[in-house]
Design a protein around this motif. Structure first.
Motif, PDB file in Angstrom:
ATOM      1  N   LEU A 121       9.334 -19.532 -18.843  1.00  0.00           N
ATOM      2  CA  LEU A 121      10.723 -19.067 -18.924  1.00  0.00           C
ATOM      3  C   LEU A 121      11.681 -19.911 -18.081  1.00  0.00           C
ATOM      4  O   LEU A 121      12.896 -19.832 -18.274  1.00  0.00           O
ATOM      5  N   LEU A 176      12.187 -22.877 -18.426  1.00  0.00           N
ATOM      6  CA  LEU A 176      12.857 -23.754 -19.380  1.00  0.00           C
ATOM      7  C   LEU A 176      14.122 -23.103 -19.960  1.00  0.00           C
ATOM      8  O   LEU A 176      15.038 -23.808 -20.383  1.00  0.00           O
ATOM      9  N   GLY A 177      14.169 -21.781 -20.010  1.00  0.00           N
ATOM     10  CA  GLY A 177      15.318 -21.078 -20.573  1.00  0.00           C
ATOM     11  C   GLY A 177      16.405 -20.746 -19.583  1.00  0.00           C
ATOM     12  O   GLY A 177      17.475 -20.233 -19.969  1.00  0.00           O
ATOM     13  N   MET A 178      16.175 -21.039 -18.279  1.00  0.00           N
ATOM     14  CA  MET A 178      17.161 -20.698 -17.254  1.00  0.00           C
ATOM     15  C   MET A 178      18.544 -21.302 -17.506  1.00  0.00           C
ATOM     16  O   MET A 178      19.567 -20.607 -17.390  1.00  0.00           O
ATOM     17  N   LEU A 229       7.459 -19.351 -24.884  1.00  0.00           N
ATOM     18  CA  LEU A 229       8.238 -20.520 -25.284  1.00  0.00           C
ATOM     19  C   LEU A 229       9.324 -20.142 -26.282  1.00  0.00           C
ATOM     20  O   LEU A 229      10.440 -20.678 -26.237  1.00  0.00           O
ATOM     21  N   ALA A 246      12.208 -18.802 -24.331  1.00  0.00           N
ATOM     22  CA  ALA A 246      12.948 -19.860 -23.640  1.00  0.00           C
ATOM     23  C   ALA A 246      13.800 -20.670 -24.607  1.00  0.00           C
ATOM     24  O   ALA A 246      14.954 -21.018 -24.299  1.00  0.00           O
ATOM     25  N   GLN A 283      16.848 -18.635 -25.569  1.00  0.00           N
ATOM     26  CA  GLN A 283      17.820 -18.581 -24.479  1.00  0.00           C
ATOM     27  C   GLN A 283      18.689 -19.836 -24.428  1.00  0.00           C
ATOM     28  O   GLN A 283      19.864 -19.768 -24.071  1.00  0.00           O
ATOM     29  N   ASN A 284      18.128 -20.980 -24.763  1.00  0.00           N
ATOM     30  CA  ASN A 284      18.915 -22.214 -24.806  1.00  0.00           C
ATOM     31  C   ASN A 284      19.682 -22.374 -26.112  1.00  0.00           C
ATOM     32  O   ASN A 284      20.713 -23.051 -26.152  1.00  0.00           O
TER      33      ASN A 284
END
Length: 651
Positions: free
Chosen positions: A326, A328-330, A383, A386, A389-390
């Motif tokens: 996760l 990666l989605g920050m 994944l 994430a 989220q992006n």
């Protein structure tokens, strides 16, 4: 008749408080309700001063028409925009400062005033046919706005179907300025009355689109839980632990900090300095990204911490792996929170809805592809979350670029790395309050982990179901807050009181409906999330407690919304903190561990806390002086008028 600008006197017998000798003589409003806080003024003044030279070079001009119009629209004194996507079974605090009206809200206010004037036979009903109304509604829907398209001037084709008391003819669809004048006269003469039918219709029209948008946003989380639930009980338990940890350490603080943009962006837009809207969103995004660095480090090394909180090592290992992915989605989480406020400050409320209409189905597709088609299983579900989220902020940026909103974006600026101090000072109170409230759910999740993997997996089902059901009363609370605040701002305390009663009754109906669905379909609902019979049995049994909680959850949400409408969100915040930490946690932990009720005991405690919130807030509202709230609203509007006169000198 009162002198213009003087506080309205409260006639004898109009104070609706049975304990007026014990309670304050008025609803004490926080300073930010009366005028823009010093922190907001400091931020905007610095940015305006720094950017003034660039504005002169580029020849840009600032349109103050929205602010001026906002001062005239008495029904829109308290706009209450909300960042779509709060999908948790908890009553969140709103920001302590209030945004200014944007053109979308001003147009809605004119339409609402006109409709109420027609209902009271002050303006004749429109001569438009039903077919014309439907065609216009569809045109508005696809154009991204909900405008009533009132003519700005009287023309030869304007219908003249009515007349004023002095014989002047009034068109069935008069221009906005005429609507405001008729409105003011009707308010002063006490001619405006509303009914519970009208207010019920208004609340439904306000809340229906919000419900759809909130459910769309939360469907991203539901899709992840549904996917993981098909992988096994261990994975379902791990995703609950990981999701709650991510929420309490990242998602909730990000949401709390970004609430200050509700004020900063809308104030910048309302003052005519549209380029500052993008600057404020930029500045908050960079700040959030910087704060996410230590959070990412914490997530990467979270396994030993989680292992000390739950007895099962495999659950802690999977949850830590989920958190690592996760990370990666920050960036997308921060960008989307800022982006939502960026478009909402411009009145583009449907931008988020259109974004989710594309992003939510894609998230389900990604979960299926990554977890099952590609065989990545649990890591694939993380994944997919994430990537989604992006993807959401990219879709929102595409809307701004291709459709609307780009007028407030002047590109990236080095000024986004300065003037952080006042912004942080403004953002911290909202973050602390929201963080304090949501910490209760994390504590309950950790407690649920002490009862074993099956109980923690069942907790994942219960949290997901109750959070999804909360996305119905919470939009209703937003609608009630907006409507009540607007009516009080117009001096219609009786109408605001009618709306409050309708909202509470509606909340009770929603709660009873959710109770019926959860109690009768509890085995089917649990079976949607998992195939494990043990988890289904536990979740279905505890869901009876969650079903009872639905009544108090709905009532607490709406009562808090009513408090926001009268400027008493601080009272609601304190009531929530007291109920959760001095009622919900003690009762939940005692019944769970001492009485041996385990998971059912934890939810019993949360139900007791929400019941306490209902009692505290509804009793406070019942014995409050609504006429005094009208006086406070008038004082605030006069304060805004003074600030408006000073704005040209400041800028």
């Amino acid at each position: 008749m009162d002198e213009p600008g003087s506080p309205r006197a409260i006639p004898d017998g109009r104070r609706h408080s049975l304990l007026h000798n014990l309670l304050p003589e008025s609803l004490p409003l926080p300073p930010s309700f009366l005028e823009t806080s010093p922190a907001v003024r400091e931020i905007l003044q610095r940015d305006i001063g720094e950017c003034s030279s660039d504005d002169e070079e580029s020849g840009s001009t600032h349109d103050h028409s929205s602010t001026q119009e906002g001062g005239e629209v008495k029904l829109a004194f308290h706009p209450n925009g909300v960042a779509y996507g709060c999908g948790y079974s908890m009553v969140p605090m709103q920001g302590f400062d209030l945004p200014v009206p944007n053109p979308h809200e001003i147009e809605e206010s004119v339409a609402a005033e006109l409709e109420l004037l027609r209902d009271n036979d002050i303006v004749p009903h429109s001569s438009r046919t039903r077919q014309e109304s439907v065609v216009e509604h569809l045109r508005n829907a696809f154009s991204g706005g909900s405008h009533d398209h009132l003519p700005t001037t009287r023309t030869e084709t304007s219908p003249l179907l009515g007349s004023d008391d002095d014989g002047t003819e009034i068109p069935s669809t008069p221009p906005p300025q005429v609507v405001h004048e008729l409105w003011e006269e009707a308010v002063l003469a006490g001619k405006l009355r509303t009914s519970w039918q009208r207010e019920a219709k208004t609340l439904v029209s306000y809340s229906a689109p919000l419900i759809a948008t909130f459910l769309l946003h939360y469907s991203v989380t539901i899709g992840s839980v549904l996917t993981v639930g098909r992988l096994g009980m261990l994975e379902l338990a791990a995703v609950n632990l990981a999701t709650m940890t991510a929420s309490i350490t990242c998602y909730v603080p990000v949401q709390g900090l970004s609430t200050c943009l509700d004020t900063l962006c809308s104030q910048a837009y309302g003052s005519g300095h549209k380029h500052l809207v993008g600057l404020q969103a930029q500045r908050m995004t960079w700040l959030l990204w910087l704060l996410m660095i230590p959070i990412a480090v914490l997530w990467w090394f979270s396994e030993p911490i989680l292992a000390s909180l739950v007895p099962d090592a495999d659950t802690a290992r999977l949850a830590a792996m989920y958190l690592r992915i996760l990370i990666l989605g920050m960036p997308g989480v921060a960008a989307f929170e800022s982006g939502k406020r960026f478009v909402q400050s411009q009145g583009l409320f449907r931008a988020t809805t259109y974004t989710l209409l594309i992003g939510a189905p894609l998230s389900f597709l990604q979960n299926w592809l990554f977890a099952f088609k590609f065989g990545w299983n649990f890591a694939g579900a993380a994944l997919a979350m994430a990537v989604t989220q992006n993807l959401l902020p990219l879709l929102l940026a595409g809307y701004v670029w291709l459709v609307d909103g780009s007028q407030c974006w002047n590109g990236f600026s080095r000024r986004a790395f300065g003037n952080w101090g006042p912004m942080i000072k403004l953002a911290l109170p909202g973050m602390i309050m929201i963080e304090a409230q949501f910490s209760v759910l994390e504590i309950l999740t950790i407690a649920a982990g002490q009862f074993g993997t099956a109980k923690l997996a069942a907790q994942s089902v219960l949290v997901t179901v109750t959070s999804a059901s909360f996305n119905i009363p919470f939009p209703l609370a937003i609608a009630a807050s907006t409507r009540i605040a607007n009516l009080i701002g117009a001096g219609l305390s009786d109408g605001a009181r009618v709306t409050a009663k309708v909202a509470v009754i509606s909340a009770g109906i929603v709660g009873l409906t959710n109770l019926t669905l959860l109690s009768t379909l509890r085995f089917h609902i649990a079976g949607v999330f998992t195939d494990d019979d043990q988890v289904i049995s536990i979740a279905a049994r505890v869901m009876l407690v969650c079903a009872l909680m639905q009544i108090f959850d709905a009532l607490a949400a709406v009562s808090h919304g009513i408090l926001r409408g009268v400027g008493q969100q601080v009272i609601g915040g304190y009531a929530n903190l007291f109920a959760y930490y001095f009622v919900a946690l003690p009762v939940g932990l005692t019944t769970a561990f001492t009485l041996g009720w385990q998971l059912a005991g934890l939810w019993t405690g949360l139900t007791a806390g929400l019941a306490m919130v209902c009692v505290l807030e509804l009793v406070y509202l019942y014995y409050s002086d609504w006429e005094a709230a009208v006086i406070q609203a008038e004082r605030r509007m006069r304060s805004e008028d003074v600030n408006q006169e000073l704005k040209p000198a400041r800028s």
